[in-house]
Structures are given as C-alpha cells and as structure tokens.
Design an enzyme around this catalytic site. Structure first.
Site, PDB file in Angstrom:
ATOM      1  CG  ASP A  12      -0.371  -0.105   2.517  1.00  9.11           C
ATOM      2  OD1 ASP A  12       0.877  -0.166   2.604  1.00  9.11           O
ATOM      3  OD2 ASP A  12      -1.121  -0.125   3.519  1.00  9.11           O
ATOM      4  CB  SER A  13       4.586   1.676  -0.164  1.00 11.34           C
ATOM      5  OG  SER A  13       4.767   0.535  -0.988  1.00 11.34           O
TER       6      SER A  13
ATOM      7  CG  ASP B 245       0.481  -4.080   2.049  1.00  8.69           C
ATOM      8  OD1 ASP B 245       0.555  -4.928   2.959  1.00  8.69           O
ATOM      9  OD2 ASP B 245       1.312  -3.164   1.900  1.00  8.69           O
TER      10      ASP B 245
ATOM     11  CE  LYS C  98       3.378  -5.997   3.569  1.00  9.15           C
ATOM     12  NZ  LYS C  98       2.824  -4.900   4.387  1.00  9.15           N
TER      13      LYS C  98
ATOM     14  CD  GLU D 147       0.637  -1.875   7.708  1.00  5.16           C
ATOM     15  OE1 GLU D 147       0.301  -1.135   8.674  1.00  5.16           O
ATOM     16  OE2 GLU D 147       1.092  -1.433   6.641  1.00  5.16           O
TER      17      GLU D 147
ATOM     18  CD  GLU E 142       7.918  -0.597   7.503  1.00  6.39           C
ATOM     19  OE1 GLU E 142       6.982  -1.322   7.100  1.00  6.39           O
ATOM     20  OE2 GLU E 142       8.082   0.576   7.119  1.00  6.39           O
TER      21      GLU E 142
HETATM   22  O1  KIV Z   1       3.558  -1.130   1.570  1.00  2.38           O
HETATM   23  C1  KIV Z   1       4.717  -1.547   1.532  1.00  2.38           C
HETATM   24  O2  KIV Z   1       5.474  -1.319   0.582  1.00  2.38           O
HETATM   25  C2  KIV Z   1       5.191  -2.329   2.672  1.00  2.38           C
HETATM   26  C3  KIV Z   1       6.659  -2.614   2.760  1.00  2.38           C
HETATM   27  C4  KIV Z   1       7.349  -1.391   3.185  1.00  2.38           C
HETATM   28  C5  KIV Z   1       6.942  -3.760   3.621  1.00  2.38           C
HETATM   29  O3  KIV Z   1       4.413  -2.708   3.489  1.00  2.38           O
END
Ligand code: KIV
Length: 285
Positions: free
Chosen positions: A49-50, A88, A118, A120, A187
C-alpha cells in the site's frame, strides 16, 4: 507467456530459510516495474500500500483502497506471471469484521490474482489472520513499524527500543507463526531484535530497516531505484538515481522540441514526391 522462471511456493520459501538462502522481495505497482522485477529474478513481489505514497502521491498509506490494490495487482500479475505476488490489505480492510476481511482478501486473490495477502499487526489481528488462513488465503504478517498505524505510533519511528516493546514484538512474531502465517515482515526494528526473532521462528522473516539477520529483505521499488526524490530513510540503499535521469531526459526532450532538433530525420516518414504533387493538385494548392 515466459515460462523460464518458476513461481516460488510458500513451502519453498520455508526451505530457503532452512537452507540459509536469503529471500529478495521488492514492491511493484504496475506492468513495467513488475516485468523488470521478474526479469531481474525477484523471489517475491509485494503490491504494497506504499503505492499510495510513491505512485499516487498521498502523504500516508491510509487513503489506499481495496479497489486500488486490486487494480494495481492485476497490472503487476500481467508483468510478472511467474513470480509469487503478495498484496497488501489496505487500511481498515481487515478490521471491520472477520467476514468483511475474508471478502476483501478473497477479492484481492480472485479479481486481483494475488497469491497471498499481507496484514499489518500482531496479536490484535490474530482472529482475522486465522480466519483468512482457514479460508486457504496465505498470509504474510507485518510487525514492528506498521505504517497504517502511523497516527497511533506518532510517526515513522524505530519500534522495539525498550524491553517492553521489544518483548511485545517478539511475542507477536511467535503468535503470527502459530497462527499459520507463511512469513513475517519486520519493519524498522533494531537489528538484534530482528535477528533474535529470525532465529526463533521457523517461517522466513523479511526485513525492511531490520538488518541483515532477517531471512530476506524487502524494499520499495521507487526508493531502491531513486525515483523517490524527497526524503529517503536511512535503511534504504538507492541502487540508481532514476529521478535525476528521468528529469534530465525530459529537459533534453523539451529543449529539442523547442529548437526543432526533435524529431530528427530518423524519426520521420517521407512521401513519394509525385504523390505529394498529386495531393497538392487535388487540394488546389
Ligand atoms: O507497503 C509496503 O510497501 C510495505 C513494505 C514497506 C513492507 O508494506
């Protein structure tokens, strides 16, 4: 379809850990970056989600939606059909209820064609994570700094600096392993803590700002390539300076258009003289 590369499985990832073979993961958000990642031989691709920050220009990852992730995952899959893709679960998509969590993750797998999701969070997310795994959706955990909690954490800061918070992160790693996660992102935690966790869990740890004791590393593609040109965290190693290269190329293009040196003869198409003459006659010119 290029079949020269075989997609890794979660079982193979675990064997890589036991064989002390490091895992290289990188984010990608679209067709060309995914294609580059696969061509370069990435073990795993993360549609993080970056993307909200490095592609869509938001201040944080919080505005990213399930639709955004699905849209970008589809493009990534087209670019990297032979690489294991983790997508994510964005802000709040795994928090409202267990059934909504499964529905959101299910869409990311069915419509987005992700191989895994993924999530969090540690102990507070166990119910949702276990439900996803029961639904046969592989889950990668993510603890330490969890960017979706940035407002709660008071910024993007190193986590687990004192005994109490380090113990909580350590315990969360064990709980995620017990819950059935196939890997865990660590992280922004001190290297000794990440190393300790990596030694104690049987699933691979993928570090970002967590040092070389992890079983693998992940970096944001745009940081790694130097496309991100503002603030660069200390844990990032820029392997290229693409922002500068892109700006320089665009400046040259602008200049060449303005002084009419682009397009050159090699970029243009001619026409037979008699055709042009006949055309002019037709047009009365
Ligand atoms: O969103 C993302 O790119 C991430 C990484 C920084 C692990 O969660």
């Amino acid at each position: 379809m290029d079949t020269s590369k075989k997609k890794l499985t979660t079982v193979q990832l675990r064997s890589m850990k036991s064989g002390q073979q490091k895992i290289a993961m990188v984010t990608a958000y679209d067709y060309p970056t995914a294609k580059a990642a696969e061509t370069a031989g990435a073990d795993l691709i993360l549609v993080g989600d970056s993307l909200g920050m490095v592609v869509l220009g938001y201040e944080t990852t919080l505005p990213v939606t399930v639709e955004d992730i699905i849209h970008h995952t589809k493009a990534v899959k087209r670019g990297a059909p032979n690489t294991f893709i983790v997508s994510d679960m964005p802000f709040l998509s795994a928090h409202i209820s267990v059934s909504e969590t499964i529905r959101n993750a299910g869409r990311m797998i069915q419509e987005g064609t992700a191989d895994a999701v993924k999530v969090e969070g540690g102990r507070e997310m166990l119910e949702e994570i276990k439900a996803l795994i029961r639904a046969n959706i592989p889950v990668m955990g993510h603890i330490g700094l969890t960017p979706q909690a940035v407002n709660q954490l008071g910024g993007y800061r190193l986590q687990g600096k004192d005994v109490e918070s380090a113990k909580r992160i350590f315990e969360d790693a064990l709980l995620l392993e017990q819950a059935g996660c196939f890997a865990i992102v660590l992280e922004l935690v001190p290297t000794p803590l990440a190393t300790l966790i990596s030694e104690q869990v049987s699933i691979p740890t993928i570090g970002i700002g967590a040092g070389g004791g992890c079983d693998g590393q992940v970096l944001v593609m745009h940081d790694l390539l130097g496309i991100t040109h503002q603030y660069m965290p200390r844990f990032v190693k820029p392997y290229a300076k693409l922002h500068d290269t892109i700006v320089e190329a665009l400046r040259t293009y602008n200049q060449e258009v303005r002084d009419n040196t682009f397009p050159g003869p090699e970029h243009q198409f001619g026409m037979k003289e008699e055709v042009l003459d006949d055309l002019k006659k037709e047009l009365g010119l």
